[in-house]
Design a protein around this motif. Sequence first.
Motif, PDB file in Angstrom:
ATOM      1  N   MET A 157      -7.282   8.524  -2.684  1.00 15.07           N
ATOM      2  CA  MET A 157      -6.826   7.138  -2.693  1.00 15.07           C
ATOM      3  C   MET A 157      -5.944   6.836  -1.494  1.00 15.07           C
ATOM      4  O   MET A 157      -6.066   5.771  -0.863  1.00 15.07           O
ATOM      5  CB  MET A 157      -6.098   6.824  -4.002  1.00 15.07           C
ATOM      6  N   LEU A 158      -5.049   7.764  -1.157  1.00 17.65           N
ATOM      7  CA  LEU A 158      -4.182   7.545   0.001  1.00 17.65           C
ATOM      8  C   LEU A 158      -4.990   7.492   1.298  1.00 17.65           C
ATOM      9  O   LEU A 158      -4.746   6.648   2.166  1.00 17.65           O
ATOM     10  CB  LEU A 158      -3.128   8.646   0.080  1.00 17.65           C
ATOM     11  N   ALA A 159      -5.964   8.383   1.418  1.00 19.43           N
ATOM     12  CA  ALA A 159      -6.777   8.426   2.638  1.00 19.43           C
ATOM     13  C   ALA A 159      -7.583   7.145   2.826  1.00 19.43           C
ATOM     14  O   ALA A 159      -7.793   6.693   3.956  1.00 19.43           O
ATOM     15  CB  ALA A 159      -7.705   9.635   2.593  1.00 19.43           C
TER      16      ALA A 159
ATOM     17  N   VAL B 259      -6.431  18.217 -10.202  1.00 20.47           N
ATOM     18  CA  VAL B 259      -7.332  17.081 -10.091  1.00 20.47           C
ATOM     19  C   VAL B 259      -6.547  15.828  -9.710  1.00 20.47           C
ATOM     20  O   VAL B 259      -7.001  15.025  -8.889  1.00 20.47           O
ATOM     21  CB  VAL B 259      -8.096  16.868 -11.413  1.00 20.47           C
ATOM     22  N   ALA B 260      -5.369  15.650 -10.276  1.00 21.61           N
ATOM     23  CA  ALA B 260      -4.532  14.506  -9.919  1.00 21.61           C
ATOM     24  C   ALA B 260      -4.214  14.522  -8.426  1.00 21.61           C
ATOM     25  O   ALA B 260      -4.239  13.473  -7.769  1.00 21.61           O
ATOM     26  CB  ALA B 260      -3.248  14.517 -10.746  1.00 21.61           C
ATOM     27  N   GLU B 261      -3.926  15.673  -7.888  1.00 19.05           N
ATOM     28  CA  GLU B 261      -3.648  15.778  -6.453  1.00 19.05           C
ATOM     29  C   GLU B 261      -4.860  15.349  -5.634  1.00 19.05           C
ATOM     30  O   GLU B 261      -4.730  14.611  -4.643  1.00 19.05           O
ATOM     31  CB  GLU B 261      -3.250  17.207  -6.102  1.00 19.05           C
ATOM     32  N   ARG B 262      -6.034  15.777  -6.037  1.00 21.49           N
ATOM     33  CA  ARG B 262      -7.248  15.422  -5.302  1.00 21.49           C
ATOM     34  C   ARG B 262      -7.507  13.917  -5.379  1.00 21.49           C
ATOM     35  O   ARG B 262      -7.845  13.281  -4.378  1.00 21.49           O
ATOM     36  CB  ARG B 262      -8.441  16.196  -5.872  1.00 21.49           C
ATOM     37  N   VAL B 263      -7.324  13.352  -6.565  1.00 14.80           N
ATOM     38  CA  VAL B 263      -7.545  11.917  -6.746  1.00 14.80           C
ATOM     39  C   VAL B 263      -6.565  11.117  -5.891  1.00 14.80           C
ATOM     40  O   VAL B 263      -6.948  10.159  -5.206  1.00 14.80           O
ATOM     41  CB  VAL B 263      -7.408  11.551  -8.236  1.00 14.80           C
TER      42      VAL B 263
ATOM     43  N   LEU C  64       0.843  -1.191   0.000  1.00 11.94           N
ATOM     44  CA  LEU C  64       0.000   0.000   0.000  1.00 11.94           C
ATOM     45  C   LEU C  64       0.884   1.249   0.000  1.00 11.94           C
ATOM     46  O   LEU C  64       1.888   1.308   0.708  1.00 11.94           O
ATOM     47  CB  LEU C  64      -0.919   0.021   1.214  1.00 11.94           C
ATOM     48  N   ALA C  65       0.512   2.234  -0.788  1.00 13.25           N
ATOM     49  CA  ALA C  65       1.233   3.502  -0.788  1.00 13.25           C
ATOM     50  C   ALA C  65       0.892   4.296   0.471  1.00 13.25           C
ATOM     51  O   ALA C  65      -0.195   4.152   1.044  1.00 13.25           O
ATOM     52  CB  ALA C  65       0.879   4.306  -2.037  1.00 13.25           C
TER      53      ALA C  65
END
Length: 283
Positions: free
Chosen positions: A181-183, A173-177, A145-146
Amino acid sequence: MASVSIGADAEEFWRLAGAWLVAEPVLHSVLLTTVERERRGGSGGVFALLTEDGGAGPAGVAVWTPPFRAYVSAAPADAELLALALLDSSPEITGVTGGSDEAAAFARAWTGRTGGTATVAMNQRLFELSAVVPPPRPAPGVARLAGPGDRELLVAWTVAFEQESNAAPGASVAERVVDLMLADGRAWLWDDDGPACFVGVSPTVAAVARVAPVYTPPQRRRRGYASALVAAVSQAVLDAGARRCALYTDLANPTANHVYTALGYRPVADVTAYEFGPAQGVG
């Protein structure tokens, strides 16, 4: 006669169209995860619902969440009606994605009314999997997992993936995505002397999770990393309770299509993404 209603209330759209979408959860995976995100407080979506007069429920839908393309699911004739209704309410839509026939009908209606252009951005194939077949050849390294320390790398790789796939909504948008995913623990890396491949996965909705993106930097390709990590992530999703995994491939990339088929993915439908442009001599 058919009629189209347009709204911005994700909860109301879900009440009216949710059961129709869930009836085909793999085919509607993008729509289901988009609506679920908007129900939890998204970016301000526009929801188009087509119903037949006297009908028992929806006959087609289209959803647009900027800055992405609209996504349509309807019979081709109905897709044209959805396109014209959305053109009246949201003329700034920059493209459409959907099953190849319905997306083509939507684009045709859009350009016929506006005089603009519709260019194919990508021809894709939607696949589904219910049991993972182990990769035919093992790859060196391990899946993990990242974590927060991987964020900068994952944003850069997400932008690179979007550029290669002609999606490219932008770094913000990439930052939000990536942050989402990390959260949620939905970003995975394959480590072999450092990160070598990145695979993300959508939330599971209607017992289906969608694998995306899948990105290996050019200098680390052809070593089996993507195959190994997609297999590991797909198995993890099934183990966590999903009944099926979905993913999209670029039909112009026969290697990727072969890799996923070898893992147990089976084709469901062909999907086309279009970009809209202004009429000649305009803008």
